[in-house]
Design a protein around this motif. Structure first.
Motif, PDB file in Angstrom:
ATOM      1  N   GLY A   1       0.819  -1.204   0.124  1.00  0.00           N
ATOM      2  CA  GLY A   1       0.016   0.005  -0.024  1.00  0.00           C
ATOM      3  C   GLY A   1       1.064   1.258   0.034  1.00  0.00           C
ATOM      4  O   GLY A   1       0.634   2.091   0.531  1.00  0.00           O
ATOM      5  N   LYS A   2       1.766   1.074  -0.578  1.00  0.00           N
ATOM      6  CA  LYS A   2       2.836   2.220  -0.560  1.00  0.00           C
ATOM      7  C   LYS A   2       2.984   2.987  -2.111  1.00  0.00           C
ATOM      8  O   LYS A   2       3.314   2.005  -3.026  1.00  0.00           O
ATOM      9  N   PHE A   3       3.328   4.221  -2.014  1.00  0.00           N
ATOM     10  CA  PHE A   3       3.561   5.036  -3.320  1.00  0.00           C
ATOM     11  C   PHE A   3       4.694   6.100  -3.134  1.00  0.00           C
ATOM     12  O   PHE A   3       4.515   6.888  -1.837  1.00  0.00           O
ATOM     13  N   SER A   4       5.573   6.246  -3.919  1.00  0.00           N
ATOM     14  CA  SER A   4       6.430   7.208  -3.358  1.00  0.00           C
ATOM     15  C   SER A   4       6.925   8.007  -4.601  1.00  0.00           C
ATOM     16  O   SER A   4       6.901   7.521  -5.999  1.00  0.00           O
ATOM     17  N   ILE A   5       7.289   9.317  -4.439  1.00  0.00           N
ATOM     18  CA  ILE A   5       7.852  10.180  -5.836  1.00  0.00           C
ATOM     19  C   ILE A   5       9.191  10.744  -5.105  1.00  0.00           C
ATOM     20  O   ILE A   5       9.213  11.303  -3.974  1.00  0.00           O
ATOM     21  N   ILE A   6      10.339  10.314  -5.877  1.00  0.00           N
ATOM     22  CA  ILE A   6      11.488  11.133  -5.468  1.00  0.00           C
ATOM     23  C   ILE A   6      11.782  12.194  -6.689  1.00  0.00           C
ATOM     24  O   ILE A   6      11.849  11.655  -7.681  1.00  0.00           O
ATOM     25  N   MET A   7      11.861  13.420  -6.320  1.00  0.00           N
ATOM     26  CA  MET A   7      11.868  14.424  -7.241  1.00  0.00           C
ATOM     27  C   MET A   7      13.323  14.779  -7.375  1.00  0.00           C
ATOM     28  O   MET A   7      13.865  15.448  -6.291  1.00  0.00           O
ATOM     29  N   HIS A   8      13.873  14.231  -8.486  1.00  0.00           N
ATOM     30  CA  HIS A   8      15.236  14.663  -8.681  1.00  0.00           C
ATOM     31  C   HIS A   8      15.543  16.119  -8.811  1.00  0.00           C
ATOM     32  O   HIS A   8      16.385  16.558  -8.881  1.00  0.00           O
ATOM     33  N   HIS A   9      14.549  16.622  -9.756  1.00  0.00           N
ATOM     34  CA  HIS A   9      14.556  17.920 -10.160  1.00  0.00           C
ATOM     35  C   HIS A   9      13.164  18.512 -10.658  1.00  0.00           C
ATOM     36  O   HIS A   9      12.734  17.852 -11.671  1.00  0.00           O
ATOM     37  N   CYS A  10      12.711  19.250  -9.852  1.00  0.00           N
ATOM     38  CA  CYS A  10      11.304  19.791  -9.978  1.00  0.00           C
ATOM     39  C   CYS A  10      11.286  20.701 -10.960  1.00  0.00           C
ATOM     40  O   CYS A  10      11.946  21.696 -10.919  1.00  0.00           O
ATOM     41  N   PRO A  11      10.410  20.591 -11.994  1.00  0.00           N
ATOM     42  CA  PRO A  11      10.410  21.600 -13.222  1.00  0.00           C
ATOM     43  C   PRO A  11       9.797  22.864 -12.420  1.00  0.00           C
ATOM     44  O   PRO A  11      10.164  24.220 -13.197  1.00  0.00           O
ATOM     45  N   SER A  12       8.874  22.956 -11.893  1.00  0.00           N
ATOM     46  CA  SER A  12       8.328  23.941 -11.459  1.00  0.00           C
ATOM     47  C   SER A  12       9.553  24.872 -10.301  1.00  0.00           C
ATOM     48  O   SER A  12       9.763  26.140 -10.788  1.00  0.00           O
ATOM     49  N   LYS A  13      10.249  24.365  -9.472  1.00  0.00           N
ATOM     50  CA  LYS A  13      10.744  25.115  -8.620  1.00  0.00           C
ATOM     51  C   LYS A  13      12.318  25.543  -9.578  1.00  0.00           C
ATOM     52  O   LYS A  13      12.708  26.373  -9.252  1.00  0.00           O
ATOM     53  N   GLY A  14      12.662  24.576 -10.361  1.00  0.00           N
ATOM     54  CA  GLY A  14      13.708  24.560 -11.057  1.00  0.00           C
ATOM     55  C   GLY A  14      13.701  26.101 -11.894  1.00  0.00           C
ATOM     56  O   GLY A  14      14.561  26.741 -12.007  1.00  0.00           O
ATOM     57  N   ARG A  15      12.392  26.133 -12.446  1.00  0.00           N
ATOM     58  CA  ARG A  15      12.404  27.189 -13.472  1.00  0.00           C
ATOM     59  C   ARG A  15      12.124  28.606 -12.633  1.00  0.00           C
ATOM     60  O   ARG A  15      12.664  29.449 -13.098  1.00  0.00           O
ATOM     61  N   LEU A  16      11.615  28.387 -11.314  1.00  0.00           N
ATOM     62  CA  LEU A  16      11.769  29.673 -10.484  1.00  0.00           C
ATOM     63  C   LEU A  16      13.310  30.201 -10.050  1.00  0.00           C
ATOM     64  O   LEU A  16      13.389  31.263 -10.091  1.00  0.00           O
ATOM     65  N   LEU A  17      14.075  28.947  -9.970  1.00  0.00           N
ATOM     66  CA  LEU A  17      15.230  29.210  -9.518  1.00  0.00           C
ATOM     67  C   LEU A  17      16.045  29.841 -10.575  1.00  0.00           C
ATOM     68  O   LEU A  17      17.008  30.370 -10.531  1.00  0.00           O
ATOM     69  N   GLU A  18      15.826  29.363 -11.810  1.00  0.00           N
ATOM     70  CA  GLU A  18      16.473  29.875 -13.062  1.00  0.00           C
ATOM     71  C   GLU A  18      16.104  31.174 -13.378  1.00  0.00           C
ATOM     72  O   GLU A  18      16.900  31.886 -14.112  1.00  0.00           O
ATOM     73  N   LEU A  19      15.167  31.809 -13.051  1.00  0.00           N
ATOM     74  CA  LEU A  19      14.568  33.142 -13.237  1.00  0.00           C
ATOM     75  C   LEU A  19      15.485  33.944 -12.640  1.00  0.00           C
ATOM     76  O   LEU A  19      15.452  34.051 -11.335  1.00  0.00           O
TER      77      LEU A  19
END
Lengths: 146, 155
Positions: free
Chosen positions: A78-96
């Protein structure tokens, strides 16, 4: 029209605007509203398919968002996980270079998803300690019925 | 049942998550309900002033071609075509159907009453502080079909 590819900075600036209006509480109120009124798809999938519903929901969104991630589904446990190696949203914000992200930008994910899934009997755990590098992780577990 | 694993890199997919239009529509509705119509315009003005600062600078430097290139790129990304007619002093943009509105309609997601401000106010804010101004000449809330006009301010 604000393109969906420009939405993330618009979202971040909305959090800033709300914060200026009413502080952190105003931002939280909006996140709660959005969770209640915009995540019906996640709720339906989790209700119909249990932990697999999470897999189905994020299979769609994370691919459309062109995220760099690893998802894992273990239905037996009953387990599910997401390991976000690079979030496209936060990544874009950091790049701006010309706008600064809302300081707790990543907090919305934890609030929005937890608010949908916990009432359905899911345990939600988030690691937001590396969001300054656009990395995070979420773990969900369907708590077995007594 | 065996574990299932999905691993993706950013380059594996195209960045185009149209459901974001729904989140923006909800955000606009929320501001409208909680703080009034003027708050919607104030927020969009602040966002556009900050985010489109490089476009504003390009507009000052190169004129209306900067706006035309920006809008052609934005609508092309969303899979929609626009018709642009440009002189040195005026740019007229005809949108047959707004891809954001059409996506929301297709998903049965409510379109915010003030959704058109994402065009009207944003365009006005982009032009603010430049020799140009903008107006939303026509707009159909059902489809987002509309005409946007950018023009040199009378001196």
């Amino acid at each position: 029209m604000i393109s969906c590819t420009e939405f993330i900075p618009a979202y971040s600036e909305l959090f800033k605007y709300l914060h200026a209006k009413g502080g952190e509480a105003a931002v939280r109120d909006f996140w709660n509203y959005l969770s209640d009124n915009f995540l019906g798809n996640l709720k339906s999938l989790a209700e119909q398919h249990g932990i697999r519903g999470c897999w189905m929901y994020w299979s769609h969104t994370l691919n459309e968002e062109a995220a760099d991630f690893t998802m894992e589904l273990d239905e037996d446990k009953g387990k599910f996980s997401i390991i976000m190696h690079h979030c496209p949203s936060k990544g874009r914000l950091l790049e701006l270079g010309h706008i600064t992200p809302y300081p707790d930008y990543c907090g919305h994910c934890d609030v929005l998803y937890r608010r949908v899934l916990e009432p359905l009997g899911f345990e939600c755990t988030a690691d937001l300690s590396r969001t300054d590098r656009a990395e995070c992780a979420f773990w969900f577990r369907k708590i077995p019925a007594e | 049942m065996p574990k299932e694993v999905m691993t993706r890199q950013a380059a594996d997919n195209v960045y185009l998550h149209k459901d974001f239009h729904g989140a923006l529509s909800r955000g606009i509705d929320y501001l409208h309900q909680q703080f009034g119509a003027e708050a919607v315009r104030e927020y969009l003005w602040q966002f556009a002033t900050a985010y489109y600062a490089p476009l504003k600078e390009d507009l000052r430097r190169r004129g209306l071609v900067a706006i035309q290139e920006h809008l052609e790129r934005v609508y092309r990304t969303e899979g929609a075509a626009i018709q642009c007619t440009r002189t040195a002093d005026e740019l007229r943009v005809e949108v047959a159907a707004c891809p954001a509105v059409m996506h929301l309609r297709s998903q049965n997601v409510p379109v915010a009453e003030l959704f058109h401000e994402t065009t009207r106010t944003v365009n006005a804010a982009i032009c603010d502080g430049t020799p140009f101004a903008a107006e939303l000449v026509a707009y159909d809330p059902a489809t987002g079909r509309g005409i946007q006009r950018f023009y040199r301010r009378p001196s």
